[in-house]
Design a protein around this motif. Structure first.
Motif, PDB file in Angstrom:
ATOM      1  N   PHE A   1       1.169  -1.185   0.143  1.00  0.00           N
ATOM      2  CA  PHE A   1       0.027   0.178   0.047  1.00  0.00           C
ATOM      3  C   PHE A   1       0.841   1.360   0.158  1.00  0.00           C
ATOM      4  O   PHE A   1       0.730   1.926  -0.882  1.00  0.00           O
ATOM      5  N   LYS A   2       1.767   1.216   1.539  1.00  0.00           N
ATOM      6  CA  LYS A   2       2.970   2.754   0.486  1.00  0.00           C
ATOM      7  C   LYS A   2       3.943   2.490  -0.541  1.00  0.00           C
ATOM      8  O   LYS A   2       3.906   4.130  -0.731  1.00  0.00           O
ATOM      9  N   GLU A   3       3.874   1.671  -1.230  1.00  0.00           N
ATOM     10  CA  GLU A   3       5.015   1.614  -2.054  1.00  0.00           C
ATOM     11  C   GLU A   3       4.327   2.055  -3.169  1.00  0.00           C
ATOM     12  O   GLU A   3       4.512   3.082  -4.326  1.00  0.00           O
TER      13      GLU A   3
ATOM     14  N   ARG B   1      11.334  -1.893   0.974  1.00  0.00           N
ATOM     15  CA  ARG B   1      12.678  -0.849   1.274  1.00  0.00           C
ATOM     16  C   ARG B   1      11.288   0.004   2.386  1.00  0.00           C
ATOM     17  O   ARG B   1      12.053   0.619   3.453  1.00  0.00           O
ATOM     18  N   PHE B   2      10.048   0.041   3.367  1.00  0.00           N
ATOM     19  CA  PHE B   2       9.691   0.086   3.675  1.00  0.00           C
ATOM     20  C   PHE B   2      10.245  -0.271   5.542  1.00  0.00           C
ATOM     21  O   PHE B   2       9.558   0.108   6.780  1.00  0.00           O
ATOM     22  N   GLU B   3      10.504  -1.595   4.976  1.00  0.00           N
ATOM     23  CA  GLU B   3      10.966  -2.605   6.451  1.00  0.00           C
ATOM     24  C   GLU B   3      12.539  -2.218   6.677  1.00  0.00           C
ATOM     25  O   GLU B   3      12.787  -2.258   7.953  1.00  0.00           O
ATOM     26  N   ASP B   4      13.364  -1.259   6.142  1.00  0.00           N
ATOM     27  CA  ASP B   4      15.193  -0.837   6.048  1.00  0.00           C
ATOM     28  C   ASP B   4      14.594  -0.136   6.985  1.00  0.00           C
ATOM     29  O   ASP B   4      14.600   1.501   6.757  1.00  0.00           O
ATOM     30  N   PRO B   5      15.174  -0.144   8.145  1.00  0.00           N
ATOM     31  CA  PRO B   5      15.685   1.033   9.272  1.00  0.00           C
ATOM     32  C   PRO B   5      16.278   2.353   8.381  1.00  0.00           C
ATOM     33  O   PRO B   5      15.727   3.753   8.684  1.00  0.00           O
ATOM     34  N   ALA B   6      17.079   2.351   7.990  1.00  0.00           N
ATOM     35  CA  ALA B   6      18.101   3.153   6.867  1.00  0.00           C
ATOM     36  C   ALA B   6      16.262   4.455   6.414  1.00  0.00           C
ATOM     37  O   ALA B   6      16.783   5.279   6.436  1.00  0.00           O
ATOM     38  N   ASN B   7      15.275   4.107   6.188  1.00  0.00           N
ATOM     39  CA  ASN B   7      14.863   4.554   4.950  1.00  0.00           C
ATOM     40  C   ASN B   7      13.470   5.219   5.921  1.00  0.00           C
ATOM     41  O   ASN B   7      12.567   5.949   5.924  1.00  0.00           O
ATOM     42  N   ALA B   8      13.419   4.457   7.478  1.00  0.00           N
ATOM     43  CA  ALA B   8      12.514   4.736   8.379  1.00  0.00           C
ATOM     44  C   ALA B   8      12.554   6.926   8.347  1.00  0.00           C
ATOM     45  O   ALA B   8      11.481   7.421   7.958  1.00  0.00           O
ATOM     46  N   GLU B   9      13.513   7.645   8.084  1.00  0.00           N
ATOM     47  CA  GLU B   9      13.587   9.178   7.948  1.00  0.00           C
ATOM     48  C   GLU B   9      12.661   9.438   6.819  1.00  0.00           C
ATOM     49  O   GLU B   9      11.987  11.019   7.084  1.00  0.00           O
TER      50      GLU B   9
END
Ligand code: HEM
Length: 457
Positions: A322-324, A380-388
């Motif tokens: 949904f987010k992607e 990509r929404f699981e990757d902590p590097a993308n949280a910000e």
């Protein structure tokens, strides 16, 4: 290793085109006028004969504009564009007028509460699955574009009016809204180029009227029932709007004002979700491995049981799809605001009245914000590097005081529909078919979205 899929988008030319070429490319779709640098520039200036337009992509600027509230109200061009369809309502009003409308409309949104709306969504998704089953019986492709309009319109219809939406009225809405988008887009383009737009403005009133005629009899009968005969009415969004009182004067909405709010909630509440579901199913059709994973997730958490809100909460892969989808195809791709006082932004001086656009389409596809920005990669929404970045550079529902009031509702409905479809069918894309995204009021495929559905026993 599975290759990451890049779904279609208009490949931007390297350099800015001349005025005439831009006009011709933009005649059908806003995203077609963008060029390479549009995707990475921090702030752009576009001089058009009708007005100067600025596009703000830098993340702190996006935040400043969207949270700026009354300093950057919705632009009069947007208000004028939508006027035949939604008039002066909570989506288009500004300032104190918007504040009082929002206070009157807020209680109606209790009916979109997730627990309350879940059974309606499940019932509408079951009806959709039966329609797909019937349409796919001969093994040929099924155009899901009108079907997604039908299911999303049916869900919001049930929530607004406590009624289901039949195929005939759904077709009227799909066809009329398609026509309205084409005519209103052309009118807007002409105005931006300082050209007369009267013919298109006048013609756009016809499809708007056709959409209103679908719900006018319901609204008028219920309004007369409550205000004329003191009938209690069914507890739904329409009834809350009919009973709403102005926070200071205590006055009710007139019947025409209720029509405007109903039109807004109906349109904001189905066209956007329909667009999201169409693109999500297409991308799942292209990405068999992601489709299999999400089908397994749905089977693990729901088995053959009716879906519940609690089950959806645990469906992380589905939520990431949904987010992607909203990152790649934000239905509301451009948010035009008006500059009310002269202001400096980066190296530009903006005069009062200038159009200042914040663009989810650009920010969410900017390579400085997202790796492989045009690729479909829900993980990509699981990757902590993308949280910000997920906080700063993902805003398909807007941000700040004018943020979408239906975001939770939309997430629940899109997840319900996709889960219902993937657990019943294997989806694929007919050989040789590639949709062309067209961006007008929302992003829809130019010639429909034929997909193949194979029942899973
Ligand atoms: C995927 C689905 C949806 C998307 C992407 C979406 C997107 C948006 C965006 C971007 C805005 C803000 C526009 C701006 O700031 O200029 C907005 C406002 C709004 N949306 Fe949604 N929306 C969705 C679904 C819904 C649903 C389901 C409803 C109703 C049930 C709804 C009702 C509204 C309303 C009433 C506003 C105006 C809020 C205000 O200004 O006070 N939307 N939406």
């Amino acid at each position: 290793m599975t290759e990451i899929f890049t779904p279609p988008y208009p490949r931007p030319p390297r350099n800015k085109r001349g005025l005439v070429k831009r006009f011709l490319r933009g005649w059908h779709s806003w995203i077609h006028v963008l060029f390479d640098k549009s995707y990475t520039m921090k702030m752009g200036e576009i001089r058009l004969p009708g007005r100067t337009m600025y596009i703000a992509n830098e993340l702190p600027l996006v935040d400043r504009i969207l949270r700026g509230g009354t300093a950057f109200p919705k632009h009069s061009e947007l208000v004028r564009n939508l006027d035949p369809l939604i008039g002066n309502s909570v989506f288009s009003a500004n300032g104190a007028d918007w504040e009082s409308q929002r206070a009157m409309v807020n209680p109606a949104f209790a009916h979109t509460a997730l627990g309350r709306s879940m059974p309606l969504m499940v019932a509408a998704a079951d009806d959709l699955v039966a329609r797909i089953e019937a349409a796919a019986r001969d093994g040929g492709p099924v155009d899901i574009d009108p079907m997604m309009t039908h299911v999303a319109a049916d869900i919001i219809f049930r929530t607004l009016f406590s009624q289901t939406l039949d195929a005939e009225r759904s077709n009227i809405i799909h066809t009329a809204f398609g026509r309205f988008q084409r005519l209103a887009h052309s009118a807007s383009m002409l105005r931006l180029y300082g050209l007369p737009a009267g013919w298109f403005e006048k013609r756009s009133k016809g499809p708007a009227r056709a959409i209103h005629d679908v719900f006018r009899p319901i609204v008028e009968a219920r309004y007369a029932g409550f205000h004329g005969r003191g009938e209690a009415g069914t507890r739904d969004i329409l009834q809350s709007l009919i009973e709403a009182k102005h926070p200071e004067t205590g006055a009710h909405f007139t019947c025409e004002e209720v029509m405007e709010q109903v039109s807004t909630i109906f349109l904001a509440g189905h066209e956007t979700s329909a667009s999201t579901m169409t693109w999500a199913l297409y991308m799942l059709g292209e990405c068999g491995h992601i489709q299999t994973r999400v089908r397994e997730e749905v089977a693990r958490l729901a088995g053959g049981q009716p879906l519940t809100g609690a089950m959806l909460k645990d469906m992380g892969q589905l939520r990431n799809i949904f987010k992607e989808t909203l990152r790649l195809y934000p239905p509301v791709s451009f948010l035009p605001r008006e500059v009310t006082c002269p202001v400096d932004m980066r190296d530009k001086h903006l005069e009062a009245g200038a159009m200042l656009v914040v663009a989810p389409w650009l920010t969410q596809r900017n390579k400085d914000n997202w790796a492989c920005p045009h690729a479909f990669d829900p993980d990509r929404f699981e990757d902590p590097a993308n949280a910000e970045m997920a906080k700063q550079a993902w805003f398909p529902f807007g941000r700040g005081p004018r943020v979408c009031v239906g975001a939770g509702f939309a997430q629940q409905e899109v997840m319900t529909v996709i889960a219902s479809v993937v657990r019943r069918f294997a989806i694929s894309v007919p050989a040789g078919f590639t949709p062309e995204p067209i961006s007008r009021l929302t992003i829809r495929p130019r010639t429909g979205m034929p997909l193949l559905f194979t029942p899973i026993s």
